[in-house]
Design an enzyme around this catalytic site. Structure first.
Site, PDB file in Angstrom:
ATOM      1  N   THR A  70      70.574  12.730   1.588  1.00 28.11           N
ATOM      2  CA  THR A  70      69.941  13.621   2.571  1.00 28.11           C
ATOM      3  C   THR A  70      70.796  13.704   3.835  1.00 28.11           C
ATOM      4  O   THR A  70      71.068  14.806   4.339  1.00 28.11           O
ATOM      5  CB  THR A  70      68.539  13.083   2.928  1.00 28.11           C
ATOM      6  OG1 THR A  70      67.786  12.992   1.711  1.00 28.11           O
ATOM      7  CG2 THR A  70      67.824  13.991   3.910  1.00 28.11           C
ATOM      8  N   ASN A 147      68.233  18.627  -9.635  1.00 31.92           N
ATOM      9  CA  ASN A 147      67.437  17.417  -9.872  1.00 31.92           C
ATOM     10  C   ASN A 147      66.269  17.638 -10.825  1.00 31.92           C
ATOM     11  O   ASN A 147      65.849  16.726 -11.522  1.00 31.92           O
ATOM     12  CB  ASN A 147      66.932  16.850  -8.539  1.00 31.92           C
ATOM     13  CG  ASN A 147      66.402  17.917  -7.616  1.00 31.92           C
ATOM     14  OD1 ASN A 147      67.095  18.886  -7.304  1.00 31.92           O
ATOM     15  ND2 ASN A 147      65.164  17.775  -7.188  1.00 31.92           N
ATOM     16  N   GLN A 175      72.900  14.327  -7.909  1.00 32.64           N
ATOM     17  CA  GLN A 175      72.465  14.097  -9.292  1.00 32.64           C
ATOM     18  C   GLN A 175      73.625  14.068 -10.284  1.00 32.64           C
ATOM     19  O   GLN A 175      73.444  13.694 -11.435  1.00 32.64           O
ATOM     20  CB  GLN A 175      71.452  15.180  -9.719  1.00 32.64           C
ATOM     21  CG  GLN A 175      70.116  15.070  -9.017  1.00 32.64           C
ATOM     22  CD  GLN A 175      69.314  13.819  -9.420  1.00 32.64           C
ATOM     23  OE1 GLN A 175      69.607  13.139 -10.404  1.00 32.64           O
ATOM     24  NE2 GLN A 175      68.287  13.502  -8.648  1.00 32.64           N
ATOM     25  N   SER A 195      74.983   9.893  -3.579  1.00 36.49           N
ATOM     26  CA  SER A 195      73.985   8.889  -3.210  1.00 36.49           C
ATOM     27  C   SER A 195      74.071   7.691  -4.150  1.00 36.49           C
ATOM     28  O   SER A 195      74.454   7.821  -5.312  1.00 36.49           O
ATOM     29  CB  SER A 195      72.599   9.529  -3.295  1.00 36.49           C
ATOM     30  OG  SER A 195      71.614   8.606  -2.925  1.00 36.49           O
ATOM     31  N   HIS A 197      71.395   5.400  -4.917  1.00 34.70           N
ATOM     32  CA  HIS A 197      70.243   4.916  -5.692  1.00 34.70           C
ATOM     33  C   HIS A 197      69.965   5.707  -6.961  1.00 34.70           C
ATOM     34  O   HIS A 197      69.073   5.354  -7.727  1.00 34.70           O
ATOM     35  CB  HIS A 197      68.990   4.824  -4.805  1.00 34.70           C
ATOM     36  CG  HIS A 197      68.362   6.127  -4.430  1.00 34.70           C
ATOM     37  ND1 HIS A 197      67.211   6.593  -5.020  1.00 34.70           N
ATOM     38  CD2 HIS A 197      68.712   7.052  -3.519  1.00 34.70           C
ATOM     39  CE1 HIS A 197      66.873   7.754  -4.463  1.00 34.70           C
ATOM     40  NE2 HIS A 197      67.764   8.049  -3.548  1.00 34.70           N
ATOM     41  N   THR A 233      76.853   0.941  13.230  1.00 33.86           N
ATOM     42  CA  THR A 233      77.399  -0.161  12.429  1.00 33.86           C
ATOM     43  C   THR A 233      77.045   0.032  10.956  1.00 33.86           C
ATOM     44  O   THR A 233      75.888   0.286  10.615  1.00 33.86           O
ATOM     45  CB  THR A 233      76.846  -1.511  12.943  1.00 33.86           C
ATOM     46  OG1 THR A 233      77.137  -1.582  14.341  1.00 33.86           O
ATOM     47  CG2 THR A 233      77.472  -2.686  12.225  1.00 33.86           C
ATOM     48  N   CYS A 321      51.837  18.772  -5.561  1.00 30.43           N
ATOM     49  CA  CYS A 321      50.414  19.003  -5.329  1.00 30.43           C
ATOM     50  C   CYS A 321      50.105  18.844  -3.844  1.00 30.43           C
ATOM     51  O   CYS A 321      50.263  17.761  -3.292  1.00 30.43           O
ATOM     52  CB  CYS A 321      49.622  17.980  -6.141  1.00 30.43           C
ATOM     53  SG  CYS A 321      47.945  18.486  -6.411  1.00 30.43           S
TER      54      CYS A 321
HETATM   55  N1  PLP Z   1      69.889  15.945  -3.342  1.00 26.17           N
HETATM   56  C1  PLP Z   1      69.396  15.835  -4.579  1.00 26.17           C
HETATM   57  C2  PLP Z   1      69.782  16.836  -5.605  1.00 26.17           C
HETATM   58  C3  PLP Z   1      68.528  14.796  -4.914  1.00 26.17           C
HETATM   59  O1  PLP Z   1      68.033  14.705  -6.140  1.00 26.17           O
HETATM   60  C4  PLP Z   1      68.186  13.862  -3.907  1.00 26.17           C
HETATM   61  C5  PLP Z   1      67.220  12.768  -4.193  1.00 26.17           C
HETATM   62  O2  PLP Z   1      66.219  12.972  -4.836  1.00 26.17           O
HETATM   63  C6  PLP Z   1      68.743  14.010  -2.628  1.00 26.17           C
HETATM   64  C7  PLP Z   1      69.594  15.061  -2.384  1.00 26.17           C
HETATM   65  C8  PLP Z   1      68.453  13.043  -1.536  1.00 26.17           C
HETATM   66  O3  PLP Z   1      69.227  11.871  -1.673  1.00 26.17           O
HETATM   67  P1  PLP Z   1      68.789  10.520  -0.935  1.00 26.17           P
HETATM   68  O4  PLP Z   1      67.526  10.073  -1.581  1.00 26.17           O
HETATM   69  O5  PLP Z   1      69.940   9.578  -1.168  1.00 26.17           O
HETATM   70  O6  PLP Z   1      68.633  10.849   0.501  1.00 26.17           O
END
Ligand code: PLP
Length: 378
Positions: A70, A147, A175, A195, A197, A233, A321
């Site tokens: 993000t 996603n 993704q 990203s 995670h 940092t 929802c």
């Molecule tokens: N962009 C896409 C396509 C994602 O699937 C996601 C997370 O679901 C994000 C951005 C956001 O990434 P983060 O959770 O690392 O901020």
């Protein structure tokens, strides 16, 4: 419990936890400090930056560590497009809110934003994109892979349009990173968000590739870390965990890609052979390997999710929802699905530890759930 929601997040790998724990014990110094502890941390940070740069085949000066996808998306867009009437941005119709809501913010400040439609398999209409280019456009932003439906975009063609018109090209590759090759240089990507995670690394960590020479303005000001583009940092344990996860993902990429392509194909075949009226959303081949998005007309996705939760199955509904009314997924609507089909979309995203036995259990329970929900609604 069966976890088929890897596009939402992934479990942290044991190897990653070990690297993070070691960093917390040994490398707790501030990488900006000039003394021994600072130097030890700075060396590790440099190692992480070089390793990630190597995986992406770019130079280490082009890597900016961030708090995740993000932030990397926001930095790219807000750091390039001035909020004035003189600016325009082109984005695809199926961007993640990290991009589309940032573009909406700019629109509220006078920026013109054109959303480029997709075809019925989720591929951005490249000709429409080319025709939308004009001298006001400062940035083209198209996600590498979606996603919800997993569809991979024609990055090379989009990159060529950007290059031919001397426009910067940002891609949200959250993704795609670690699942398929990115080739940022070959695809002429100027800014690329990734990203941790989504690839079995820790949450709250990611990176932005910033091509050398791209005039990116920072969004935060302070000590000047990360080439002054993301000051503050650094979270070294998370960064080291992220890079460990990335290395593992790259080592396993081709083997895992085939495994997950086959497993999702198996799942689709099983579902479509035992449940009537199933619509597959997104491109069947041009997709990130673990994603399977299906609509079951006659049901509402949130109800499917709820029923599967009762069976200890984790997956995701395509629809959000809000206060009792189910909104159809904007991605499925953009594909051309009717409202009843768009509210009936569910996403299974399989991962490294998924297997056929789990798929068989999910298919069996899903059949019962879909049939009973359809009976209820008829
Ligand atoms: N962009 C896409 C396509 C994602 O699937 C996601 C997370 O679901 C994000 C951005 C956001 O990434 P983060 O959770 O690392 O901020």
């Amino acid at each position: 419990m069966i976890y088929f929601d890897h596009n939402a997040t992934t479990p942290i790998l044991p190897e990653v936890k070990e690297v993070m724990a070691e960093a917390m014990h040994e490398y707790w110094g501030n990488p900006s400090s000039g003394h021994t502890m600072g130097k030890k941390a700075a060396d590790k940070l440099a190692f992480a930056r070089n390793t990630l740069a190597e995986l992406l085949s770019v130079s280490s000066e082009e890597i900016v560590f961030t708090s995740g996808g993000t932030e990397a998306d926001n930095l790219s867009i807000l750091g390039i497009v001035e909020p004035t009437l003189e600016s325009a941005i082109l984005i695809s119709d199926i961007e993640h809110p990290a991009v589309s809501d940032t573009a909406d913010y700019l629109v509220r400040h006078g920026v013109c934003c054109e959303r480029i439609p997709i075809d019925n398999q989720g591929i951005v209409q490249v000709e429409t994109l080319a025709n939308a280019v004009n001298e006001k456009v400062k940035l083209i932003s198209v996600m590498f892979a979606n996603n919800e439906i997993g569809t991979i975009q024609p990055m090379k063609e989009i990159g060529e349009i950007a290059a031919q018109n001397s426009i910067l090209f940002h891609s949200d590759a959250v993704q795609a990173f670690g699942k398929v090759p990115l080739n940022v240089v070959e695809n002429n990507i100027s800014l690329c968000a990734i990203s941790s995670h989504k690839i079995y690394g820790p949450k709250g960590c990611g990176a932005l590739y910033v091509k050398k020479g791209v005039p990116l303005n920072p969004r935060t000001y302070g000590g000047g870390q990360e080439h002054g583009l993301r000051t503050g940092t650094q979270n070294l344990p998370a960064i080291l965990g992220f890079v460990e996860a990335a290395q593992i993902a790259y080592n396993k990429m081709s083997e895992e890609k085939q495994f997950l392509m086959d497993l999702t194909e198996y799942m689709y075949t099983e579902i479509s052979s035992c449940i009537e009226n199933v619509i597959r959303n997104g491109h069947p081949q041009k997709r990130i390997p673990g994603t399977l998005n299906l609509s079951f007309p006659g049901v509402i996705s949130e109800m499917v999710v709820e029923e599967l939760i009762k069976e200890r199955i984790c997956m995701s509904g395509g629809a959000a929802c809000h206060s009792g009314t189910t909104e159809p997924s904007h991605v499925l609507l953009a594909l051309g699905r009717r409202k009843q089909e768009a509210v009936a979309g569910v996403r299974f995203s399989l991962g490294r530890a998924s297997n056929r036995e789990e798929v068989d259990v999910v298919v069996k329970i899903l059949k019962r759930v879909i049939e009973s929900l359809r009976d209820l609604n008829s």
